[in-house]
Scaffold this motif. Structure first.
Motif, short mmCIF file in Angstrom:
data_model
loop_
_atom_site.label_atom_id
_atom_site.label_comp_id
_atom_site.label_asym_id
_atom_site.label_seq_id
_atom_site.Cartn_x
_atom_site.Cartn_y
_atom_site.Cartn_z
N ASP A 1 3.31 6.01 -10.90
CA ASP A 1 4.38 5.77 -11.85
C ASP A 1 5.42 4.82 -11.23
N PRO A 2 5.74 3.70 -11.91
CA PRO A 2 6.74 2.78 -11.36
C PRO A 2 8.08 3.46 -11.07
N ARG A 3 8.38 4.52 -11.82
CA ARG A 3 9.65 5.21 -11.59
C ARG A 3 9.63 5.93 -10.24
N ARG B 1 0.81 -1.22 0.00
CA ARG B 1 0.00 0.00 0.00
C ARG B 1 0.84 1.27 0.00
N LEU B 2 1.97 1.22 0.70
CA LEU B 2 2.83 2.41 0.73
C LEU B 2 3.35 2.73 -0.66
N MET B 3 3.74 1.68 -1.35
CA MET B 3 4.31 1.84 -2.69
C MET B 3 3.24 2.30 -3.67
N ALA C 1 13.12 0.56 -12.39
CA ALA C 1 11.73 1.00 -12.24
C ALA C 1 10.77 -0.06 -12.80
N ALA C 2 11.20 -0.76 -13.84
CA ALA C 2 10.34 -1.79 -14.44
C ALA C 2 10.01 -2.89 -13.43
#
Lengths: 651, 412
Positions: free
Chosen positions: A359-361, A352-354, A398-399
């Motif tokens: 944006d994955p970056r 949840r924090l993430m 990031a991917a």
């Protein structure tokens, strides 16, 4: 002396793979570093996002292919004259043969000028594989206090001198400065590092400048523990530690740091009654098991991992989410979960924090800052000018953070990040963090907390140290990199090792037991940098509110505003606070139970400052408390005390 | 002795206590009022109207020519239409940040967001505390947006956030006033701090300076009066409009009159993804009316108080909004074109900077970056936009990002 060949001639030999005489300067390894060294590719010049005067270079030479194309072919190749190299704009502008806003950068006929000229004369070639030839960089200090930079190339046995192509910097210009040619200028006392940067690599060298006026004092240095690296460094600097803080000052510091509250007069008495050698450890052990520890370190962890303050969220759902996330951290701390396990959970199971970031970056950069203590952000747009991260590494890391999505055939498909430029799927890849990492790559969580690279432990140890000492060893705390060294590297190694072996509570216990922690506050900030004495801190607004409520038995009072002036005004004038002080059970008990004004003054000082008033304080304040029938003078004294510098500071 | 200005200045600059910074602070007596419309003002529905565009672009709101150059303002802004020849209108601001936080960073600080450095906002950077004023140099009404604060500047440069909305009935800034019986407390506090000795280090010094400011403010009824809107006569308050924007602007004028250097008004709720018409023309009172009354009254008022050459008023937000209405009748984020308004100190009256294409999609004349806008404001305030501040890691950082250039046509 290993070589006696002059630098310019050396250059020709140095980079030729077989040592042939007819050497053509290499674009990536010679021409570009040279331009960079002249400042051409900085953000304020041609390295700016829009270039300068129609000529754009990649920032700090991070994209040599694009730079080559820009110089060689942009605008029909008008920057180069391959037949008559001296007529090239690339030479005429920086040598001021033509007007150049950036001033004189290449003196006509100089070594740098002739290098670029020879490169143009040879047809301005570029070898795309050249960068990969650079294996490592070494920085040496010569007897005449100049620096020498040696590059290890894959196809050369002897290291190559690249001093004339490197850029230099110092971590602390007050201690040492370094000029463009790599000559050191030694300044005031202290510890610093100087760096040389060349083709995306950095090498550092420690410079120690002892205090000139102080003779070296032999210190008794313990064989192990946190104090060892600290005292060793002080000894090298001809310094001595500050005196230990008075026992009462230390007790107050200990309670605020470990329990988020003040000691009660009884606790204080009990603490001081124990033998001096054992009391800190005994009290600390008890406090580490308490609620206050969970509360304070839960709040710190939440801040370090960027959980928003519930009060700052305007949308109800987000406010609740922030609350839940903070409670979860506290619950896990109370249960004794290790920091690594908590971090793993945030990355692998409870995302949840993430997921606050779309944006994955952004997620990757958040994980970098929070857990690894590194700033990947620069590399989103260009290879990091100060660190080792490249743009492609940022993107493929990031991917790893792209969300899985439903696959058309049913089930879930791994997340895919599409390249913002080309639109192609980016292959997910972990960051090359060095060390023995690579063994545990089954999940993001275990990669990030892998003891092999150890970045997680170094990051968390540095932050815990900062919370207890007022200043972290690496600052800013999310910016660990070679060119931002810790104030005491050996100490950080030691802290990280303790955290890994003994967990958070073990580390906190080790820190508060050290002589380093127990030093008294000193005034000069340059002393704090070498950990001689320590800075004064002030209670944050959350601690302050809890301390007032608990120590004075106040009802609910509002959290102080974030704006410091508004907070100070509230503490002085807030009617609610005044009203609560009027009804304070603690103050009433003091008023009715204490036999005389003298006792009342003494007890209030003990309660709020952890010490009895001095003779001068008694002289000044006791008359105010005489004939205080309604307790209003005691209340005013209490109100004055909670506004005082001594109360709000943690010394 | 040679006593011309240059000699005097260089002589003074040599004194350790008077840095170039302080000198520049002494030299400038101008103040900034920034009205920040949080969320992103629709340029097409306010100050860059396109009455001839197709209905999907134009929307339901009527745009009328102002008579000044080719400016078209919304029908709901009659007072501002009349005053259009007094304003400086930047129609061609353009950038690439389409996300609230990143775009706010650019428009508030004059720097694109950097992952390694939080730049101070224009207001924080301009408002250097000066001796002799009890009012805080930098005030935020009711608070500062996340990117509108001090950035990397020291903690003493933080904004004083009022924490209260001037548009609400019974508005008062909390905890400003010392209660009647506070003398004894103040006396005790002074004694306690005195007997505690000197502040132990820089952080305790910062706390001392906040305490001194707070005490001065609590005990100075005249300075405190600047926060009191009741002291304005009813007619004037009504002229500004009894609403958030109007009363905030009136309060801002009182504060700069009292000695504040920068007042940042954060007006929330401009992120209109749904029903543009409803968003601007409904409400109590509607946003159109708030803008129209508030800004036009401020202009009159600054003139009346002879402050028009001392105070720079700027209206800005993070980006414009999409030329085409979306399915919900709203507009989404659009950084490629947006409008800002300015009036007062240093600005050229009636200047209209740039022009957008027929749909308000992007500039076709004189594109202006947020950095250019900031450089222009610095110049208008009488300061050098290229002046370099020292960042915490020791780098010299210009006030406005490299490339930002003042727009000569906008400056008086």
């Amino acid at each position: 002396m290993r070589r006696t060949v002059p630098a310019a001639a050396l250059l020709c030999l140095a980079f030729a793979p077989g040592g042939r005489r007819a050497h053509v300067p290499d674009f990536d390894l010679e021409v570009l570093p040279l331009l960079q060294r002249q400042g051409c590719a900085s953000a304020y010049c041609h390295g700016s996002a829009t270039g300068r005067g129609g000529f754009k270079l990649s920032l700090f030479g991070s994209d040599p292919a694009a730079d080559h194309a820009m110089i060689r072919s942009d605008r029909g190749g008008r920057r180069l004259d391959l037949i008559d190299p001296e007529q090239s704009l690339l030479l005429r502008k920086p040598s001021k043969d033509l007007p150049h806003e950036g001033g004189l950068k290449l003196r006509e006929g100089g070594a740098a000028y002739s290098l670029v000229r020879r490169w143009i004369a040879a047809g301005a070639p570029r070898d795309p594989a050249a960068r990969a030839r650079l294996l490592g960089l070494e920085l040496q200090r010569r007897a005449d206090d100049s620096l020498r930079v040696l590059a290890q190339l894959r196809d050369r046995q002897q290291p190559v001198d690249v001093t004339h192509l490197a850029t230099f910097s110092s971590s602390d210009p007050r201690v040492v400065e370094v000029d463009r040619a790599g000559r050191l200028q030694l300044k005031g006392p202290g510890m610093a590092q100087v760096f040389a940067r060349y083709v995306g690599q950095t090498a550092g060298l420690e410079i120690c400048r002892p205090e000139a006026d102080c003779p070296p004092t032999p210190l008794s240095i313990p064989a192990r523990g946190l104090d060892r690296p600290w005292l060793q460094q002080l000894q090298r600097l001809h310094r001595t530690p500050a005196d230990p803080a008075a026992p009462r000052v230390l007790a107050r510091r200990l309670f605020l740091d470990l329990a988020d509250r003040l000691p009660t007069p009884r606790e204080l008495k009990h603490h001081l009654a124990q033998p001096a050698a054992e009391r800190v450890a005994a009290t600390a052990r008890r406090l580490l098991q308490g609620e206050g520890f969970v509360r304070r370190f839960g709040r710190l962890l939440a801040d370090w991992w960027e959980v928003p303050q519930p009060g700052d969220e305007r949308v109800e759902a987000r406010r609740r989410a922030a609350q839940v996330a903070r409670q979860t951290l506290q619950r896990e701390l109370a249960a004794g979960t290790s920091l690594a396990a908590m971090a793993r959970a945030r990355l692998d199971t409870d995302r949840r924090l993430m997921d606050r970031f779309e944006d994955p970056r952004d997620r990757a950069e958040w994980a970098g800052r929070s857990f690894l203590g590194i700033r990947l952000g620069c590399a989103r747009c260009h290879d990091s000018p100060v660190d080792r991260w490249r743009q492609d590494q940022h993107l493929s890391f990031a991917a790893m953070f792209a969300s899985p999505r439903p696959a058309p055939q049913g089930g879930m498909r791994e997340g895919i990040l599409f390249h913002p430029g080309t639109g192609e799927a980016v292959p997910p890849r972990l960051l090359p963090l060095g060390g023995e990492a690579g063994a545990t790559t089954d999940s993001l969580g275990s990669f990030v907390t892998d003891p092999g690279h150890g970045l997680f432990y170094r990051n968390m140890a540095n932050r815990v140290f900062g919370a207890l000492m007022g200043e972290a060893l690496v600052s800013p705390a999310d910016d660990h990199r070679l060119s931002n060294p810790p104030r005491n590297p050996a100490l950080l190694d030691e802290l990280a090792a303790v955290l890994k072996e003994q967990g958070l509570r073990g580390l906190v216990l080790a820190i508060v037991q050290s002589r380093l922690y127990q030093q008294q506050v000193s005034a000069r900030s340059e002393q704090h940098e070498i950990l001689q004495g320590r800075p004064s801190r002030s209670m944050d607004r959350h601690t302050l509110r809890l301390v007032l409520q608990e120590s004075l038995g106040l009802g609910a009072i509002p959290t102080l505003p974030a704006s410091p002036l508004a907070a100070q005004l509230a503490l002085l004038n807030n009617p609610r606070l005044r009203q609560e002080l009027q009804q304070s059970s603690t103050l009433r008990a003091l008023q009715w139970l204490a036999p005389d004004a003298d006792t009342r003054l003494r007890d209030l000082y003990l309660l709020l400052l952890g010490r009895p008033p001095s003779a001068a304080e008694t002289r000044a304040l006791l008359p105010e408390l005489q004939d205080d029938q309604d307790g209003s003078a005691l209340r005013d004294l209490c109100h004055a005390l909670i506004n005082s510098r001594a109360f709000r500071s943690i010394r | 002795m040679n006593c011309d200005r240059r000699h005097l200045l260089t002589g003074m600059a040599g004194l350790p206590l008077l840095s170039a910074q302080t000198l520049s602070a002494i030299a400038k007596d101008r103040a900034l009022i920034l009205l920040w419309l949080d969320g992103g003002l629709s340029h097409l529905d306010t100050f860059d109207g396109k009455p001839k565009a197709t209905p999907e672009v134009r929307g339901d709101l009527k745009m009328l020519p102002t008579g000044h150059q080719d400016l078209c303002f919304a029908e709901g802004l009659p007072r501002l239409r009349k005053l259009s020849a007094e304003l400086t209108v930047f129609r061609s601001i353009t950038h690439g940040e389409g996300q609230h936080d990143r775009a706010s960073n650019y428009l508030l600080t004059g720097h694109r967001p950097s992952p390694v450095l939080q730049h101070p906002s224009l207001a924080a950077s301009y408002a250097e505390p000066a001796a002799g004023s009890t009012l805080p140099a930098f005030i935020a009404i009711p608070d500062a947006p996340p990117r509108g604060g001090r950035g990397f500047l020291p903690v003493v440069r933080s904004p004083f956030e009022l924490g209260a909305a001037p548009g609400k009935a019974g508005f008062a800034v909390r905890d400003l006033q010392a209660d009647r019986g506070s003398q004894r407390r103040q006396r005790m506090l002074r004694q306690i701090d005195q007997l505690d000795g000197a502040p132990r280090d820089g952080r305790e010094q910062a706390r001392d300076s906040f305490l001194a400011q707070a005490q001065a403010l609590s005990l100075d009824p005249e300075a405190r009066a600047a926060f009191d809107l009741q002291r304005e006569d009813g007619a004037r308050r009504s002229a500004f409009g009894r609403h958030e924007i109007g009363q905030s602007l009136l309060l801002a004028r009182r504060l700069v009159q009292g000695g504040s250097k920068a007042v940042l008004i954060r007006n929330r709720g401009w992120d209109h993804h749904r029903d543009m018409k409803r968003a601007l023309t409904y409400g109590f009172p509607p946003l159109y009316q708030q803008l129209d009354e508030g800004i036009s009254a401020l202009i009159e008022d600054l003139r009346l108080h002879k402050l028009e050459d001392k105070v720079l008023f700027l209206l800005a937000s993070e980006f414009g909004r999409t030329p085409r209405l979306n399915q919900a009748g709203g507009r989404d984020h659009w950084p490629r074109a947006q409008t800002a308004l300015a009036f007062g100190a240093g600005m050229q009256r009636g200047a209209v900077i740039g022009r957008t294409d027929r749909n308000g999609t992007e500039p076709i004349e004189q594109a202006v970056s947020p950095a250019d806008l900031h450089a222009t404001c610095w110049k208008a305030l009488g300061a050098d936009h290229a002046h370099r501040l020292q960042s915490p890691d020791g780098r010299p950082v210009p006030r406005v990002e490299a490339g930002g250039t003042p727009i000569a046509e906008a400056l008086a």
